[in-house]
Design an enzyme around this catalytic site. Structure first.
Site, PDB file in Angstrom:
ATOM      1  N   LYS A 191       0.823  -1.207   0.000  1.00 42.76           N
ATOM      2  CA  LYS A 191       0.000   0.000   0.000  1.00 42.76           C
ATOM      3  C   LYS A 191       0.861   1.264   0.000  1.00 42.76           C
ATOM      4  O   LYS A 191       2.055   1.230   0.328  1.00 42.76           O
ATOM      5  CB  LYS A 191      -0.926   0.011   1.220  1.00 42.76           C
ATOM      6  CG  LYS A 191      -1.956  -1.117   1.234  1.00 42.76           C
ATOM      7  CD  LYS A 191      -2.965  -0.977   0.120  1.00 42.76           C
ATOM      8  CE  LYS A 191      -4.167  -1.884   0.284  1.00 42.76           C
ATOM      9  NZ  LYS A 191      -3.899  -3.310   0.078  1.00 42.76           N
ATOM     10  N   THR A 192       0.242   2.378  -0.347  1.00 42.96           N
ATOM     11  CA  THR A 192       0.952   3.665  -0.362  1.00 42.96           C
ATOM     12  C   THR A 192       1.607   3.935   0.986  1.00 42.96           C
ATOM     13  O   THR A 192       2.752   4.379   1.062  1.00 42.96           O
ATOM     14  CB  THR A 192      -0.025   4.801  -0.717  1.00 42.96           C
ATOM     15  OG1 THR A 192      -0.655   4.494  -1.970  1.00 42.96           O
ATOM     16  CG2 THR A 192       0.700   6.128  -0.829  1.00 42.96           C
TER      17      THR A 192
END
EC number: 2.6.1.98
Length: 372
Positions: A191-192
């Site tokens: 994920k970011t």
């Protein structure tokens, strides 16, 4: 040239001393369950997103499951959501014997087609569960208007949307997950904002919902051995919180780098007629968690990338309404033609802050060579 779809090693080596100190501080104190780093990270999420309450849990899936339980997405009640998403966006409803009701997606954004929501609402409908997929948010103005008009609860699946912001008619940017009754984030490594293991977060601006979420993550206890609800054992690990505290400091820089990578992809592939590039809709600030394209002969292209040692992923090869676990819902092939068509053509290319411009150029050249 070998290009991984994702790697954590480059980031770790660049900030090795910080990560090592963060982990060592937890080990030295031995406070592994809901330690001070968890509270620090929750406060950091509240400050960054503007949410009044942030409650760390063990995963994004747990965040969805707990929030669905609290909002009453259960016992035969219906919740409108998308068939084009990860399993957890619908299994969080079925876990409580609720019934997911699918509507088709917008072909350009891959989000819920808001024009199809109201036709699915009936007396059994209690909620809407929009998913902010890949690089942009669903149309939260329309979704919240519909929810208000029909007195429905809304749970934002912002598992992939950390850093995204929706402006819309409010005139002010609001962070993904903070617009509805509840929002959730995932800190899965890719994920970011990703940890080095599983992790999740529930966010809300409602004091009562925040209180319940905090109880539900520790078996429903208001204090030790005093149980107000039948809850869960789902706590954000202190070691993961320590790692995420380091990464949160650099999140804006990471988002900026992802945007530069995406722009390079767009520039390099814009003249490739066999590829359809992402389209942004709505007044919002996007974040390129994943860079997806729609590609002709997708499966053959995937084989070509693999032969050239380029990593890729397919989100998602089969919509949920065609998964065996949801066969009891009675859907059939052809019920959601846009989701089905997208699933046959979509492919995700490598994107993470540490990927190099040379690697992106190599990926683009390899894609173009396939279509010559």
């Amino acid at each position: 040239m070998k290009v991984s779809f994702y790697t954590s090693q480059r980031e770790y080596l660049a900030k090795k001393d910080e990560f090592d100190r963060a982990v060592q501080s937890v080990i030295e104190k031995g406070n592994f369950i809901l330690g001070e780093q968890v509270a620090q990270f929750e406060k950091g999420i509240e400050q960054y997103t503007g949410a009044r309450y942030a409650i760390g849990v063990a995963s994004g899936t747990d965040a969805l499951t707990i929030a669905s339980d609290i909002l009453g997405f259960k016992d035969g009640k219906e919740v409108i959501t998308s068939p084009f998403t990860f399993l957890a966006s619908a299994s969080c409803i079925t876990k409580h014997k609720g019934r997911p009701v699918f509507v088709d997606i917008d072909e350009e954004t891959f989000a819920l087609d808001v024009n199809k929501i109201e036709e699915k609402i009936n007396p059994q409908t209690v909620g809407i569960l929009p998913i902010h997929l890949f690089d942009q948010m669903a149309d939260m103005d329309r979704i919240m208007d519909i929810a208000q008009n029909h007195q429905l609860r809304v749970l934002e699946d912002a598992a992939e949307a950390f850093g995204m912001r929706w402006k819309g008619k409010s005139g002010q940017y609001r962070h993904a997950g903070t617009i509805a009754d509840f929002g959730v984030f995932s800190f899965f490594p890719t994920k970011t904002l990703g940890g080095y293991g599983d992790g999740g977060m529930i966010v809300t601006n409602d004091e009562e919902l925040g209180r319940k979420a905090k109880y539900y993550r520790v078996h429903g206890a208001s204090k030790k051995y005093h149980y107000d609800f039948i809850g869960y054992n789902s706590r954000l690990d202190t070691l993961q919180a320590a790692i995420l505290n380091v990464k949160l400091k650099y999140i804006d820089d990471a988002i900026s780098k992802r945007e530069k990578i995406a722009k390079q992809y767009i520039e390099c592939l814009s003249d490739c007629e066999a590829v359809t590039l992402p389209t942004l809709k709505g007044d919002q600030k996007q974040v390129y968690y994943v860079f997806n394209i729609l590609a002709k002969n997708r499966d053959q292209l995937a084989e070509h990338l693999a032969k050239n040692e380029i990593g890729y992923s397919i989100y998602y090869p089969r919509p949920l309404h065609l998964q065996p676990c949801f066969s009891y819902l009675g859907y059939a092939k052809g019920d959601f033609p846009v989701a089905e068509r997208v699933s046959e053509n979509i492919i995700a290319l490598p994107i993470y802050p540490e990927i190099t411009t040379d690697e992106v150029e190599f990926i683009c050249k390899t894609i173009k060579s396939f279509y010559k």
